[in-house]
Write a protein that holds these residues in place. Structure first.
Motif: not given
Length: 299
Positions: A137, A258, A266, A270
């Motif tokens: 990422d 989000k 994220g 996560k």
């Protein structure tokens, strides 16, 4: 010991300077706002040098270690322009610093270059150590490029430590106040699924780990700077509520984060479970190994 710091006016940098001075070290601060900090009483015992240094070829003379903490904050919405600033601020400053080290007749023995556990990417299941590979990422790519610039000092005979920092908890900056705010307002609860990992570390253990790494010749390469007991977000929230004497009840759904934070969400939704294997194996003792005692010290 004489230690130079680039990026020493931020949250971690100021705590590090305070700690090093307590240990009896001499500190040289490189800053783009050198004139401002030369007159700042908080830096009265620090030698302040302009960054980038102009016409000072021996500005690192007598310096045994260099610590690079420079970089644009990631705690912002990741627009295309912000992502470019985050990337460039880290890569270009590190490249310039290595070039400066190369120019020195007598080079420092060690470079401690800040990095981040974002190197590993995110996962609900995996446990990451220094042996783990990189993610794919945005933040993983930034940290890979950042570290690649730092290791260019290795052929110069400099021991390079890539300090992969977790979520640093402290009183006067970092993420903690934002993380605690919902609980202070009696609206704290599960964030996203609650299963995501928070690999946290107390600011005092960060600065102690940096000084430990400088002094310990057995440490080089990547070094995870996270407490040995990471927690899932639901545990973080319940512990924060307990320490603050607040309820734990109102969930923060993932879709709302989000919308609010964009791609940066994220990091919160996560996360990653990271262990500090190298620090533990070389004898580093965490002052705050568990979350509840760290939060009680800070709040």
């Amino acid at each position: 010991m004489r230690i130079a710091i680039v990026g020493g006016t931020g949250f971690i940098g100021q705590a590090l300077i305070h700690y090093l001075l307590e240990q009896g070290d001499q500190v040289v601060l490189f800053s783009r706002s050198a004139d401002v900090y030369r007159s700042d009483p908080n830096f009265k015992h620090v030698q302040v040098v302009s960054w980038p240094p102009q016409g000072q070829p021996d500005c690192l003379a007598g310096t045994e270690a260099v610590v690079n903490l420079a970089g644009e904050t990631i705690n912002q919405r990741w627009t295309a322009r912000a992502k470019q600033r985050i990337f460039t601020s880290r890569v270009e400053t590190t490249r310039h610093l290595v070039r400066l080290i190369r120019e020195q007749k007598l080079k420092p023995k060690v470079l401690v270059n800040a990095s981040a556990i974002g190197y590993y990417g995110t996962s609900f299941e995996d446990v990451f150590t220094e042996e783990s590979g990189p993610g794919t990422d945005f933040l993983a790519k930034v940290t890979q490029a950042w570290e690649q610039e730092a290791v260019q000092a290795v052929p110069l005979g400099v021991r390079v430590i890539r300090m992969r920092l977790g979520v640093v908890l402290g009183k006067s900056g970092g993420a903690l106040e934002k993380m605690l705010l919902p609980y202070r307002l009696y609206i704290g609860g599960t964030v996203g699924s609650g299963r995501q990992w928070v690999s946290w570390v107390h600011i005092q253990d960060v600065v102690r780990a940096i000084r430990f790494a400088i002094s310990n010749p057995d440490l080089d390469g990547p070094v995870n700077v996270t407490a040995p007991h990471p927690v899932q977000m639901k545990t973080f929230g319940k512990t924060a509520a307990k320490v603050l004497g607040r309820p734990y009840w109102l969930p923060a759904p993932g879709f709302a984060l989000k919308l609010l934070l964009g791609e940066m969400s994220g990091l919160i939704l996560k996360g990653q479970c990271v262990k500090p294997d190298k620090l533990l194996k070389t004898g580093f003792k965490f002052q705050f190994p568990r979350l509840e005692e760290a939060l009680r010290d800070l709040v």
